[in-house]
Design a protein around this motif. Structure first.
Motif, short mmCIF file in Angstrom:
data_model
loop_
_atom_site.label_atom_id
_atom_site.label_comp_id
_atom_site.label_asym_id
_atom_site.label_seq_id
_atom_site.Cartn_x
_atom_site.Cartn_y
_atom_site.Cartn_z
N VAL A 37 49.42 7.37 2.65
CA VAL A 37 48.32 7.30 1.68
C VAL A 37 46.99 7.21 2.42
O VAL A 37 46.02 7.89 2.06
CB VAL A 37 48.51 6.09 0.73
CG1 VAL A 37 47.26 5.85 -0.11
CG2 VAL A 37 49.72 6.32 -0.17
N GLN A 38 46.93 6.41 3.49
CA GLN A 38 45.69 6.29 4.27
C GLN A 38 45.29 7.62 4.89
O GLN A 38 44.13 8.01 4.86
CB GLN A 38 45.83 5.24 5.37
CG GLN A 38 45.81 3.83 4.86
CD GLN A 38 45.96 2.83 6.00
OE1 GLN A 38 46.48 3.15 7.07
NE2 GLN A 38 45.51 1.62 5.76
N LEU A 39 46.27 8.33 5.44
CA LEU A 39 45.97 9.63 6.04
C LEU A 39 45.49 10.59 4.96
O LEU A 39 44.51 11.33 5.16
CB LEU A 39 47.18 10.20 6.78
CG LEU A 39 46.98 11.56 7.44
CD1 LEU A 39 45.81 11.55 8.42
CD2 LEU A 39 48.26 12.01 8.14
N GLY A 40 46.13 10.58 3.82
CA GLY A 40 45.70 11.43 2.71
C GLY A 40 44.27 11.12 2.29
O GLY A 40 43.47 12.04 2.02
N ASP A 41 43.92 9.83 2.26
CA ASP A 41 42.55 9.43 1.92
C ASP A 41 41.55 9.98 2.94
O ASP A 41 40.47 10.44 2.58
CB ASP A 41 42.42 7.90 1.86
CG ASP A 41 43.11 7.30 0.64
OD1 ASP A 41 43.46 8.05 -0.30
OD2 ASP A 41 43.31 6.07 0.64
N LEU A 96 50.09 10.15 12.79
CA LEU A 96 50.70 9.27 11.79
C LEU A 96 50.67 7.80 12.20
O LEU A 96 50.95 6.93 11.37
CB LEU A 96 52.15 9.69 11.51
CG LEU A 96 52.31 11.07 10.89
CD1 LEU A 96 53.78 11.37 10.65
CD2 LEU A 96 51.51 11.21 9.61
N ALA A 97 50.31 7.51 13.45
CA ALA A 97 50.14 6.12 13.86
C ALA A 97 48.81 5.62 13.29
O ALA A 97 47.86 6.40 13.20
CB ALA A 97 50.15 6.02 15.38
N PRO A 98 48.72 4.35 12.92
CA PRO A 98 47.45 3.85 12.37
C PRO A 98 46.24 4.16 13.23
O PRO A 98 45.19 4.55 12.71
CB PRO A 98 47.69 2.34 12.25
CG PRO A 98 49.17 2.23 12.04
CD PRO A 98 49.77 3.34 12.90
N ILE A 99 46.38 4.06 14.55
CA ILE A 99 45.25 4.35 15.43
C ILE A 99 44.90 5.83 15.39
O ILE A 99 43.73 6.21 15.43
CB ILE A 99 45.52 3.86 16.87
CG1 ILE A 99 44.26 3.99 17.72
CG2 ILE A 99 46.66 4.59 17.50
CD1 ILE A 99 44.38 3.40 19.10
N GLY A 100 45.89 6.70 15.27
CA GLY A 100 45.63 8.13 15.19
C GLY A 100 44.87 8.49 13.93
O GLY A 100 43.88 9.22 13.97
N THR A 101 45.32 7.94 12.81
CA THR A 101 44.62 8.16 11.55
C THR A 101 43.20 7.62 11.61
O THR A 101 42.27 8.22 11.08
CB THR A 101 45.39 7.50 10.39
OG1 THR A 101 46.69 8.07 10.30
CG2 THR A 101 44.68 7.70 9.06
N ALA A 102 43.03 6.49 12.28
CA ALA A 102 41.70 5.87 12.37
C ALA A 102 40.73 6.73 13.19
O ALA A 102 39.55 6.76 12.89
CB ALA A 102 41.81 4.48 12.99
N LEU A 103 41.23 7.43 14.19
CA LEU A 103 40.35 8.16 15.11
C LEU A 103 39.97 9.57 14.65
O LEU A 103 38.88 10.04 14.96
CB LEU A 103 40.99 8.25 16.50
CG LEU A 103 41.09 6.93 17.27
CD1 LEU A 103 42.00 7.09 18.47
CD2 LEU A 103 39.71 6.46 17.68
#
Length: 140
Positions: A37-41, A96-103
């Motif tokens: 969901v975070q990546l989709g956002d 898909l890792a939280p840090i990857g999505t964040a960057l």
């Protein structure tokens, strides 16, 4: 992730990431639905640009970046990759890792924040060492 700064993404990265999300959403055994969901956002809020037009200081897929952890002061080089290419021992982090999505989509000089179990983590993107688009390696 609190940060709502504009992020940028290439058309080709957007297409590949949307396809990846579709495939993962079809699977019943996906562990981290919240993370999807975070990546989709992130994808929905990204400003999409042609690969040839992406600024060379933007983190795109397959970019290699040097970041500084603002909590510890440690610097690390990460290579942002698709899940099949991830290798934690070699700092090849999955989108898909939280840090990857964040960057993804942020620029050199930006501070990226996200929540981890221990609290808020902050990384400053110090340098884009390699960006495929800047090097002329365009995705299909």
């Amino acid at each position: 992730m609190k940060q709502r700064k504009a992020i940028y993404m290439t058309e080709s990265d957007m297409k590949r990431l949307e396809k990846l999300l579709e495939l993962l959403e079809e699977e019943d055994n996906v562990r981290d639905q919240d993370h999807l969901v975070q990546l989709g956002d992130e994808l929905r809020r990204a400003k999409v640009v042609p690969s040839k037009s992406i600024h060379p200081d933007v983190v795109t897929m397959n970019s290699k970046i040097r970041v500084k952890d603002l909590n510890s002061g440690n610097e690390t080089i990460y290579h942002l990759v698709f899940p099949g290419d991830a290798d934690a021992k070699n700092n090849r982090i999955s989108i898909l890792a939280p840090i990857g999505t964040a960057l993804i989509g942020f620029r050199a000089g930006d501070v990226v924040e996200w929540e981890v179990p221990a609290g808020l983590r902050q990384l400053k993107i110090e340098e884009i060492i390699y960006q495929p688009e800047a090097a002329g390696d365009f995705h299909l």
